[in-house]
Design a protein around this motif. Structure first.
Motif, mmCIF file in Angstrom:
data_model
loop_
_atom_site.group_PDB
_atom_site.id
_atom_site.type_symbol
_atom_site.label_atom_id
_atom_site.label_comp_id
_atom_site.label_asym_id
_atom_site.label_seq_id
_atom_site.Cartn_x
_atom_site.Cartn_y
_atom_site.Cartn_z
ATOM 1 N N TYR A 107 56.514 8.873 67.298
ATOM 2 C CA TYR A 107 57.857 8.838 66.742
ATOM 3 C C TYR A 107 58.849 9.284 67.815
ATOM 4 O O TYR A 107 58.517 10.074 68.685
ATOM 5 N N TRP A 164 59.777 5.369 64.121
ATOM 6 C CA TRP A 164 58.353 5.207 64.398
ATOM 7 C C TRP A 164 58.249 4.131 65.464
ATOM 8 O O TRP A 164 58.700 3.002 65.269
ATOM 9 N N CYS A 201 56.474 -2.025 64.545
ATOM 10 C CA CYS A 201 57.465 -1.073 65.070
ATOM 11 C C CYS A 201 58.491 -1.762 65.948
ATOM 12 O O CYS A 201 58.208 -2.809 66.503
ATOM 13 N N TYR A 220 50.698 13.235 64.703
ATOM 14 C CA TYR A 220 52.056 12.715 64.616
ATOM 15 C C TYR A 220 52.786 13.261 65.836
ATOM 16 O O TYR A 220 53.053 14.451 65.918
ATOM 17 N N CYS A 241 50.286 8.559 65.764
ATOM 18 C CA CYS A 241 51.497 7.843 65.371
ATOM 19 C C CYS A 241 52.633 8.428 66.205
ATOM 20 O O CYS A 241 52.900 9.622 66.148
#
Length: 180
Positions: free
Chosen positions: A113, A99, A89, A157, A111
């Motif tokens: 973002y 990301w 990343c 997420y 994850c």
């Protein structure tokens, strides 16, 4: 300041010969060309690409495990996976989403973002639509998903809004992942 430095490095890496020739003509023209190219880089490329050395992020043993696809327990695998994904990343997902990292917690694989768009305000993005898109694209047979479900973790997420500093989670429970 660090961001500016990486944009200058990008310009010198991509157009080093042209910058050198501009400096040969005159130092003033070289500086002007560098400033103009850096400003253009900052306008068109939000995330400067920083070259990373794997040895700065991983031990020699971890690199061997990554390269050899060696069998390891699920906990160790997920920890190494999160570290490896974070190493890659930032990754530009689309025009407004980047990301930024991955992490493992006691009950989730997360994850992270970043949403960076002045036209979208916190809460305007329909997270149910985002979740359905994620569910449609998750590879249920992938080793990552199988290991996450084997450890009874949720897959999260997390979308952080750059403008507001707030975040919103899209959670895929272990049951949802098993039902795919």
């Amino acid at each position: 300041m660090r961001n500016l430095f990486f944009h200058i490095v990008r310009v010198l890496r991509k157009f080093g010969l042209l910058m050198f020739l501009a400096f040969v003509v005159s130092p003033i023209s070289g500086i002007v060309a560098l400033v103009i190219a850096t400003v253009i880089s900052m306008v068109f490329f939000n995330d400067p690409v920083e070259e990373k050395n794997p040895e700065d992020y991983f031990t020699e043993e971890e690199l061997k495990k990554i390269e050899s696809d060696e069998e390891m327990d699920d906990e160790e695998y997920l920890t190494l996976l999160a570290k490896y994904e974070s190493y890659k990343c930032p990754v530009k997902v689309d025009e407004i989403t980047t990301w930024t990292s991955s992490e493992v917690t006691k009950d989730s694989y997360i994850c992270n973002y970043e949403i960076n768009d002045k036209n979208h305000k916190y809460g305007e993005i329909d997270m149910d639509v985002v979740k359905s898109n994620i569910l449609a694209n998750v590879n249920k047979d992938g080793a990552n998903v199988q290991r996450i479900t084997a450890t009874n973790r949720n897959m999260v997420y997390r979308y952080w809004n750059h403008q507001t500093g707030s975040y919103e989670d899209v959670v895929l429970s272990t049951d949802e992942l098993k039902e795919l």
